[in-house]
Enzyme design. Structure first.
Site, mmCIF file in Angstrom:
data_model
loop_
_atom_site.group_PDB
_atom_site.id
_atom_site.type_symbol
_atom_site.label_atom_id
_atom_site.label_comp_id
_atom_site.label_asym_id
_atom_site.label_seq_id
_atom_site.Cartn_x
_atom_site.Cartn_y
_atom_site.Cartn_z
ATOM 1 N N ASN A 28 42.701 43.303 54.936
ATOM 2 C CA ASN A 28 42.687 42.532 53.698
ATOM 3 C C ASN A 28 41.285 42.683 53.120
ATOM 4 O O ASN A 28 40.339 42.063 53.576
ATOM 5 C CB ASN A 28 42.998 41.070 54.046
ATOM 6 C CG ASN A 28 43.128 40.207 52.815
ATOM 7 O OD1 ASN A 28 42.779 40.628 51.717
ATOM 8 N ND2 ASN A 28 43.618 38.990 53.005
ATOM 9 N N ARG A 85 37.329 30.717 39.501
ATOM 10 C CA ARG A 85 38.164 31.132 38.360
ATOM 11 C C ARG A 85 38.642 29.909 37.581
ATOM 12 O O ARG A 85 38.917 28.864 38.178
ATOM 13 C CB ARG A 85 39.369 31.934 38.849
ATOM 14 C CG ARG A 85 39.011 33.317 39.322
ATOM 15 C CD ARG A 85 40.180 34.019 39.971
ATOM 16 N NE ARG A 85 39.989 34.146 41.402
ATOM 17 C CZ ARG A 85 40.922 34.511 42.269
ATOM 18 N NH1 ARG A 85 42.142 34.794 41.842
ATOM 19 N NH2 ARG A 85 40.654 34.596 43.553
ATOM 20 N N LYS A 133 38.802 41.626 55.978
ATOM 21 C CA LYS A 133 39.333 40.961 57.172
ATOM 22 C C LYS A 133 40.291 41.931 57.852
ATOM 23 O O LYS A 133 41.063 42.610 57.162
ATOM 24 C CB LYS A 133 40.097 39.691 56.785
ATOM 25 C CG LYS A 133 39.223 38.594 56.203
ATOM 26 C CD LYS A 133 40.072 37.364 55.903
ATOM 27 C CE LYS A 133 39.428 36.499 54.861
ATOM 28 N NZ LYS A 133 40.321 35.577 54.190
ATOM 29 N N GLU A 151 48.851 35.845 56.268
ATOM 30 C CA GLU A 151 49.145 37.038 55.460
ATOM 31 C C GLU A 151 49.029 38.299 56.313
ATOM 32 O O GLU A 151 49.765 39.263 56.104
ATOM 33 C CB GLU A 151 48.162 37.105 54.276
ATOM 34 C CG GLU A 151 48.426 36.031 53.236
ATOM 35 C CD GLU A 151 47.191 35.681 52.427
ATOM 36 O OE1 GLU A 151 46.195 35.222 53.034
ATOM 37 O OE2 GLU A 151 47.219 35.853 51.198
ATOM 38 N N HIS A 158 49.717 35.935 45.523
ATOM 39 C CA HIS A 158 49.778 35.251 46.828
ATOM 40 C C HIS A 158 51.149 35.409 47.481
ATOM 41 O O HIS A 158 51.572 34.583 48.285
ATOM 42 C CB HIS A 158 49.448 33.735 46.705
ATOM 43 C CG HIS A 158 48.010 33.469 46.367
ATOM 44 N ND1 HIS A 158 47.621 32.500 45.461
ATOM 45 C CD2 HIS A 158 46.868 34.049 46.814
ATOM 46 C CE1 HIS A 158 46.296 32.509 45.362
ATOM 47 N NE2 HIS A 158 45.827 33.436 46.170
ATOM 48 N N GLY A 176 43.211 28.142 48.307
ATOM 49 C CA GLY A 176 42.040 28.729 48.961
ATOM 50 C C GLY A 176 40.988 28.958 47.889
ATOM 51 O O GLY A 176 40.936 28.212 46.906
ATOM 52 N N ARG A 225 46.737 44.659 52.318
ATOM 53 C CA ARG A 225 47.103 43.773 51.224
ATOM 54 C C ARG A 225 46.660 44.460 49.937
ATOM 55 O O ARG A 225 45.500 44.850 49.808
ATOM 56 C CB ARG A 225 46.365 42.449 51.379
ATOM 57 C CG ARG A 225 46.592 41.527 50.222
ATOM 58 C CD ARG A 225 45.835 40.232 50.437
ATOM 59 N NE ARG A 225 46.036 39.331 49.336
ATOM 60 C CZ ARG A 225 45.118 38.474 48.918
ATOM 61 N NH1 ARG A 225 43.958 38.386 49.515
ATOM 62 N NH2 ARG A 225 45.382 37.678 47.913
HETATM 63 P P1 ADP Z 1 40.257 32.926 50.463
HETATM 64 O O1 ADP Z 1 41.054 32.757 49.203
HETATM 65 O O2 ADP Z 1 38.903 33.521 50.253
HETATM 66 O O3 ADP Z 1 41.023 33.512 51.637
HETATM 67 P P2 ADP Z 1 40.324 30.487 52.023
HETATM 68 O O4 ADP Z 1 41.804 30.364 52.169
HETATM 69 O O5 ADP Z 1 39.520 30.823 53.230
HETATM 70 O O6 ADP Z 1 39.918 31.427 50.829
HETATM 71 O O7 ADP Z 1 39.809 29.086 51.442
HETATM 72 C C1 ADP Z 1 38.468 28.850 51.147
HETATM 73 C C2 ADP Z 1 38.338 27.394 50.689
HETATM 74 O O8 ADP Z 1 38.825 26.549 51.753
HETATM 75 C C3 ADP Z 1 36.890 26.992 50.414
HETATM 76 O O9 ADP Z 1 36.842 26.155 49.263
HETATM 77 C C4 ADP Z 1 36.553 26.179 51.649
HETATM 78 O O10 ADP Z 1 35.598 25.180 51.386
HETATM 79 C C5 ADP Z 1 37.877 25.543 51.971
HETATM 80 N N1 ADP Z 1 37.914 25.110 53.371
HETATM 81 C C6 ADP Z 1 37.930 25.887 54.466
HETATM 82 N N2 ADP Z 1 37.878 25.112 55.584
HETATM 83 C C7 ADP Z 1 37.815 23.847 55.159
HETATM 84 C C8 ADP Z 1 37.745 22.587 55.807
HETATM 85 N N3 ADP Z 1 37.706 22.492 57.134
HETATM 86 N N4 ADP Z 1 37.725 21.472 55.036
HETATM 87 C C9 ADP Z 1 37.751 21.561 53.688
HETATM 88 N N5 ADP Z 1 37.813 22.721 53.025
HETATM 89 C C10 ADP Z 1 37.851 23.833 53.741
#
Ligand code: ADP
Length: 397
Positions: free
Chosen positions: A8, A242, A15, A380, A182, A211, A94
């Site tokens: 990904n 965004r 990743k 994913e 997604h 996320g 992905r």
């Molecule tokens: P991506 O779209 O880059 O894969 P992620 O699914 O990893 O993103 O989500 C990232 C978001 O999730 C960030 O805003 C991060 O702060 C939030 N996040 C991750 N772990 C926690 C947590 N334990 N508590 C609150 N927010 C979290």
């Protein structure tokens, strides 16, 4: 032992996951890893599924290794690492945008790469990096089958009305339509929900992938019938950086009255808006929750308000709601944001169990709640590996 790798690839990170094939032909996660901070101060880490470190390497600030350079490093290391008995039989990627043509994963060839390149302007944050990884591996291991798994594919068969903008028909025919993203995450959630709660999976569900990128998907009996992202992954919910949906007049104003160039507007909407823009502090929900500034609170309140409002739109497409599923970084971990969003849906009879919510339990609605609420961690990478394996098996028969 044979194995499949999922990749990904994002703007500054890649990743990866290694899935071994057990004797029954099932995928078992063996190792995961991440190449991070590409272009800044790259690092690469890999761990086995039980947490043992396989690889940890960092490069100094300012090291300008590209995605391809770092994948080369990774492959060189992989030839001589503790899991080298795993014979990689295919790599799945992905790929964010599959456009109007691709409704299912595809084996990569030069013609496919060409078509996917044409879609780069529609997903400038992701598509070029997805393709960079595919090209790098085609050079490193030309004999290895690669499979492109599209984030748009899960939404491909939604009703045409959910794909149309109120624009002249000719533009729809030229591909200017609502695709949705997604999809690999939603496909995985649909499968898991069918295992966890089959009656709910057969009903009307909103899946909330929250996320850094964030969207909602209206699922009827496990299929996407509507979603908040559209032509690009800029649409719909407020996100980390965004803007989400915006009056198109704002874009025109920025271009014609404020003298911004198209590139500046793109940068503003993709990289400087959302939680970062509204808070003026951070795009990261954890940082904002830990911060006392009123701007951080307003950014989080707006995030939940927008999610509630967009969910309201999907309710009309679904004709009601039986359940909501939270997933991805914020959806899986942030009890405060889940609670705020669920409160906005209380009028539907959704009653959240705050104790279950705070502990990130699987079922977080109270017994008797008219709408069920679940947390289901997304995967994913597994979805990519499953698709990759099935394409490789198809090819072999
Ligand atoms: P991506 O779209 O880059 O894969 P992620 O699914 O990893 O993103 O989500 C990232 C978001 O999730 C960030 O805003 C991060 O702060 C939030 N996040 C991750 N772990 C926690 C947590 N334990 N508590 C609150 N927010 C979290």
């Amino acid at each position: 032992m044979k194995a499949v790798v999922s990749l990904n690839s994002g703007s500054s990170s890649i990743k990866f996951s290694l899935f071994a094939l057990d004797p029954q032909g099932q995928l078992m996660l063996s190792a995961t890893g991440k190449i991070d901070k590409i272009g800044i101060a790259p690092s690469v880490r890999a761990r086995t599924v039980d947490g043992t470190t396989l690889l940890e390497r960092e490069w100094p600030d300012g090291t300008s290794l590209s995605h391809a350079d770092l994948l080369t490093e990774l492959f060189a290391w992989a030839a001589d690492h503790p899991l080298k008995d795993r014979e990689i039989i295919a790599i799945g990627h992905r790929v964010v945008h599959g456009g109007a043509e691709f409704a299912a994963p595809r084996l990569v060839d030069a013609a496919l790469i060409g078509k996917l390149e044409d879609l780069c302007p529609l997903a400038p944050l992701h598509q070029p990096h997805n393709l960079a990884a595919i090209r790098a591996i085609a050079q490193l291991r030309p004999e290895l089958p690669q499979v492109a798994c599209f984030d748009t594919a899960f939404h491909h068969d939604k009703p045409v009305i959910a794909s149309r903008f109120a624009l002249p028909r000719a533009l729809h025919d030229q591909g200017i339509r609502r695709y949705g993203f997604h999809g690999l995450s939603y496909e995985y959630i649909a499968r898991r929900l069918a295992e966890i709660d089959p009656p709910l999976a057969a009903g009307r569900v909103i899946a909330a992938h929250l996320g850094n990128g964030a969207s909602l998907c209206a699922m009827m009996a496990g299929r996407s019938i509507d979603t908040t992202m559209g032509f690009t992954a800029l649409d719909g919910l407020m996100m980390g950086t965004r803007s989400g949906s915006l009056d198109p007049g704002v874009v025109l104003h920025l271009l014609t009255q404020m003298g911004m160039s198209a590139a500046e507007v793109e940068d503003l909407l993709y990289r400087k808006s959302g939680l970062l823009g509204v808070s003026g502090l951070s795009s990261d929900m954890r940082t904002l929750s830990a911060c006392e500034a009123p701007e951080a609170e307003e950014a989080m309140a707006l995030f939940a308000w927008r999610a509630g409002r967009e969910a309201g739109g999907l309710l009309s497409s679904l004709g009601g709601l039986d359940g909501i599923v939270f997933t991805a970084g914020i959806g899986e971990n942030d009890a405060g944001i889940r609670s705020r969003i669920c409160r906005r849906l209380e009028w539907l009879g959704l009653r959240i169990d705050e104790c279950a919510n705070i502990t990130n339990a699987t079922l977080i609605s109270l017994p008797g709640s008219a709408v069920k609420a679940y947390i289901i961690p997304t995967d994913e990478e597994r979805m990519i590996a499953l698709h990759t394996l099935s394409i490789v098996r198809e090819k072999a028969t």
